[in-house]
Design a protein around this motif. Structure first.
Motif, PDB file in Angstrom:
ATOM      1  N   ARG A  17      63.991  91.830  63.319  1.00 36.72           N
ATOM      2  CA  ARG A  17      64.546  90.266  62.961  1.00 36.72           C
ATOM      3  C   ARG A  17      64.757  89.457  65.301  1.00 36.72           C
ATOM      4  NH1 ARG A  17      68.915  86.867  64.070  1.00 36.72           N
ATOM      5  NH2 ARG A  17      69.978  89.147  63.629  1.00 36.72           N
ATOM      6  N   LEU A  18      64.805  90.488  65.415  1.00 42.18           N
ATOM      7  CA  LEU A  18      64.856  90.176  67.013  1.00 42.18           C
ATOM      8  C   LEU A  18      62.919  89.835  67.764  1.00 42.18           C
ATOM      9  CD1 LEU A  18      67.710  91.714  68.355  1.00 42.18           C
ATOM     10  CD2 LEU A  18      67.566  89.923  68.192  1.00 42.18           C
ATOM     11  N   SER A  20      60.160  89.814  65.550  1.00 41.15           N
ATOM     12  CA  SER A  20      59.378  88.836  66.108  1.00 41.15           C
ATOM     13  C   SER A  20      60.147  86.735  65.881  1.00 41.15           C
ATOM     14  CB  SER A  20      60.358  89.270  63.932  1.00 41.15           C
ATOM     15  OG  SER A  20      61.369  87.867  63.474  1.00 41.15           O
ATOM     16  N   GLU A  21      61.333  87.126  66.406  1.00 41.00           N
ATOM     17  CA  GLU A  21      61.723  85.902  66.678  1.00 41.00           C
ATOM     18  C   GLU A  21      60.702  85.480  68.120  1.00 41.00           C
ATOM     19  OE1 GLU A  21      66.535  86.409  66.007  1.00 41.00           O
ATOM     20  OE2 GLU A  21      66.199  85.637  64.301  1.00 41.00           O
ATOM     21  N   GLU A  22      61.245  86.447  68.723  1.00 42.80           N
ATOM     22  CA  GLU A  22      60.529  87.178  70.523  1.00 42.80           C
ATOM     23  C   GLU A  22      59.266  86.440  70.031  1.00 42.80           C
ATOM     24  OE1 GLU A  22      59.988  89.198  74.517  1.00 42.80           O
ATOM     25  OE2 GLU A  22      61.872  89.976  72.652  1.00 42.80           O
ATOM     26  N   MET A  24      57.760  84.447  67.844  1.00 41.34           N
ATOM     27  CA  MET A  24      57.423  83.262  67.150  1.00 41.34           C
ATOM     28  C   MET A  24      57.698  82.150  68.572  1.00 41.34           C
ATOM     29  SD  MET A  24      56.847  82.792  63.441  1.00 41.34           S
ATOM     30  CE  MET A  24      58.112  81.661  63.688  1.00 41.34           C
ATOM     31  N   LEU A  25      58.964  82.714  69.377  1.00 43.05           N
ATOM     32  CA  LEU A  25      58.932  81.803  70.546  1.00 43.05           C
ATOM     33  C   LEU A  25      57.782  81.837  71.835  1.00 43.05           C
ATOM     34  CD1 LEU A  25      62.307  82.878  71.596  1.00 43.05           C
ATOM     35  CD2 LEU A  25      61.755  81.035  70.324  1.00 43.05           C
ATOM     36  N   SER A 107      58.481  94.388  62.333  1.00 42.50           N
ATOM     37  CA  SER A 107      58.567  92.822  63.123  1.00 42.50           C
ATOM     38  C   SER A 107      57.051  91.837  61.587  1.00 42.50           C
ATOM     39  CB  SER A 107      58.511  93.478  64.553  1.00 42.50           C
ATOM     40  OG  SER A 107      59.609  93.493  64.823  1.00 42.50           O
ATOM     41  N   TYR A 110      58.220  91.072  59.235  1.00 40.46           N
ATOM     42  CA  TYR A 110      58.566  89.772  59.182  1.00 40.46           C
ATOM     43  C   TYR A 110      57.816  88.294  59.041  1.00 40.46           C
ATOM     44  CZ  TYR A 110      64.046  91.075  59.801  1.00 40.46           C
ATOM     45  OH  TYR A 110      65.487  91.171  58.467  1.00 40.46           O
ATOM     46  N   ARG A 114      57.704  85.027  56.852  1.00 35.72           N
ATOM     47  CA  ARG A 114      57.901  83.989  57.130  1.00 35.72           C
ATOM     48  C   ARG A 114      57.318  83.009  56.607  1.00 35.72           C
ATOM     49  NH1 ARG A 114      60.709  84.547  63.036  1.00 35.72           N
ATOM     50  NH2 ARG A 114      62.726  85.105  62.546  1.00 35.72           N
TER      51      ARG A 114
END
Length: 286
Positions: A17-18, A20-22, A24-25, A107, A110, A114
């Motif tokens: 999750r961490l 994938s969020e990185e 996305m940013l 990752s 994830y 989404r």
């Protein structure tokens, strides 16, 4: 986030999750980001597409049948393939190749989750392809759980792998995580057998810096992680020959995989996983 920090979390779901969020940013210019993203762009017309989607004004200028894709379109079937041969247990600077690949695929899962993409998980071990998580409801959580439990051992050698699971001609995206080290041409043959015009294949070849550069000195006992055979050698005596052989192998592999819709992405264990994924998404051609 550094790979060593992700591994220290000892939690595949959180690590994925961490990352994938990185990712996305770091993605810009798209209304909808992720591995199922269809950026607003043109692509070549393919059999099965609605002819009404062809931009005929653009055809008049270019003489090419191009189809416009919207930023919200995502109908991908995504397959994840994890190599579970013994060589995946390779460890360098406290980072295991297997664990690196698990976080990488988690990752990507994830990101696919989404986008509501269909996902499934396969492993390669002892010459066989195993379907561990078929596409369906709750496949995302099952993929994470199965990746967490996966263990590598034994060889993966199949000189003519023709797996029925990969004979469909549907539009899909396949991610393969492996060291892609082969005794003969089993990996190359696998890719050639499953490649087709409606299938994008992204291969993450994950290697250690010492595997590539052989930055070792002194006497070492080397153990084959698949056959468990051991040999003692002085590193300096074999360094030049080893490096030459490795460079030749990697170059030959790149040349052999110059196949349409196949991308080979070489990764070292010290590379941040978010950056690796972001670069792979940029290379997608559809």
């Amino acid at each position: 986030m550094l790979t060593t920090e992700l591994i220290k979390l000892n939690n595949l779901q959180l690590a994925g999750r961490l990352v994938s969020e990185e990712v996305m940013l770091g993605i810009h210019g798209s209304k909808r980001s992720g591995i199922g993203t269809e950026f607003e762009q043109y692509r070549h017309y393919e059999p099965g597409d609605d002819p009404k989607r062809i931009d005929w004004k653009l055809f008049a200028r270019t003489q090419k049948h191009l189809v416009r894709e919207s930023a919200t379109e995502s109908n991908l079937n995504i397959r994840f393939v994890l190599d579970l041969s013994g060589s995946m247990n390779y460890l360098e600077k406290s980072v295991s190749r297997l664990h690196y690949c698990k976080i990488l695929l988690a990752s990507l899962a994830y990101l696919g989750y989404r986008q509501s993409d269909k996902m499934s998980l396969y492993t390669l071990q002892n010459g066989d392809l195993q379907t561990l998580v078929p596409s369906g409801k709750q496949s995302f959580q099952r993929i994470l759980y199965t990746l967490e439990k996966a263990e590598a051992s034994g060889p993966w050698k199949n000189s003519n792998p023709k797996f029925p699971e990969f004979q469909q001609k549907q539009k899909e995206l396949i991610f393969i995580a492996s060291d892609f080290l082969q005794a003969d041409n089993e990996w190359i043959q696998l890719i050639r057998n499953i490649a087709n015009p409606r299938r994008d294949i992204v291969i993450f070849q994950v290697l250690g810096e010492d595997e590539i550069n052989f930055n070792l000195n002194g006497f070492y006992r080397f153990r084959d992680l698949e056959t468990q055979k051991e040999i003692e050698l002085q590193a300096e005596a074999v360094k030049a020959e080893f490096k030459a052989g490795m460079m030749a192998y990697l170059e030959n592999l790149e040349n052999a995989l110059q196949i349409p819709n196949v991308s080979l992405i070489r990764v070292t264990l010290n590379e941040p996983i978010a950056r690796v994924i972001a670069e792979s998404l940029k290379k997608r051609k559809f």
